[in-house]
Write an enzyme that holds these catalytic residues in place. Sequence first.
Site, PDB file in Angstrom:
ATOM      1  N   LEU A   1       0.822  -1.211   0.000  1.00 10.88           N
ATOM      2  CA  LEU A   1       0.000   0.000   0.000  1.00 10.88           C
ATOM      3  C   LEU A   1       0.853   1.257   0.000  1.00 10.88           C
ATOM      4  CD1 LEU A   1      -2.886   1.172   0.180  1.00 10.88           C
ATOM      5  CD2 LEU A   1      -2.632   1.128   2.672  1.00 10.88           C
ATOM      6  N   ASP A   2       0.597   2.138  -0.995  1.00 11.65           N
ATOM      7  CA  ASP A   2       1.245   3.451  -1.097  1.00 11.65           C
ATOM      8  C   ASP A   2       2.764   3.354  -1.199  1.00 11.65           C
ATOM      9  OD1 ASP A   2      -1.265   4.584  -0.914  1.00 11.65           O
ATOM     10  OD2 ASP A   2      -1.129   4.924   1.248  1.00 11.65           O
ATOM     11  N   GLU A   3       3.273   2.259  -1.739  1.00  8.28           N
ATOM     12  CA  GLU A   3       4.724   2.098  -1.845  1.00  8.28           C
ATOM     13  C   GLU A   3       5.186   1.772  -3.256  1.00  8.28           C
ATOM     14  OE1 GLU A   3       6.526  -0.417   1.039  1.00  8.28           O
ATOM     15  OE2 GLU A   3       5.541   0.536   2.745  1.00  8.28           O
TER      16      GLU A   3
END
Length: 288
Positions: free
Chosen positions: A231-233
């Site tokens: 997530l979000d990486e």
Amino acid sequence: MTTSTPTSPAYILNLYCPDRTGIVHAVSGFLLEHGANIEEAAQYNDHDTGLFFMRVRFACGAHSEAVLREELKAFATGFGMTLQLHAAAEPMKTVIMVSKEGHCLNDLLFRWKSGLLAIDVRAIISNHRDFYQLAASYNVPFHHIPVTAATKAQAEAKQLEIIEAEGAELVVLARYMQILSDNLCRSLSGRAINIHHSFLPSFKGAKPYYQAHDRGVKLIGATAHYVTADLDEGPIIEQDVARADHTDTVEDLTARGRDTESQVLARAVKWHSEHRVLLNGHRTVVFR
């Protein structure tokens, strides 16, 4: 002198391979031998990974696309090269996913219809009904697919069915506020862009402006990145910031951030649709 003319089809060639001497010379020579005229070229040597990246736009009327693809495939083997050839005139088939905040969706649709983005928006998917009228005003099919914990697997299967039926080469999460499953992330690997309303890697999660306000930051930002199961990486394509100060409320930061989000996402979509972004592990090479 080449046999290309102003009306010759244009192509974009993206490639990467282990770095060595003579790659630019070899690529240029290949194109010359095939009667192509180079219109734009950029390259990058990553000394950390030992990889060479290149993007070339060229015009070629001497050979068909099929012939170019076959001969490029043979050419690539001598360099251990991974390459992609794209017809420059073909807009990228795109599906946009959105929830209840429409600023990024509205911006993308306007830029698309204004001829500012090389995309073809084939469908809009949302877990809410809020933007069906906006979609209709642009004559884009709107698919309302509610998502709950109990129906997430079925909803994602329907989403993927629509994406594949439209032949989407790009999926844009324009403030789509659902976490995609690992399976869907893998299915969309390398072709899904998310806009995160934060200057990642800071303030991940659902409410970064609240986190930013709580920490009294002086800069807020937005990040466009490829979607991965982490997530979000995912690999970052573009970022930007806006100033903030002690007088700003959460509402002030949110309003200012929306403009930044829209601009950052539009640039990322533009560069991806023009085949200017090459993945480099957890990073990207962006030939702007």
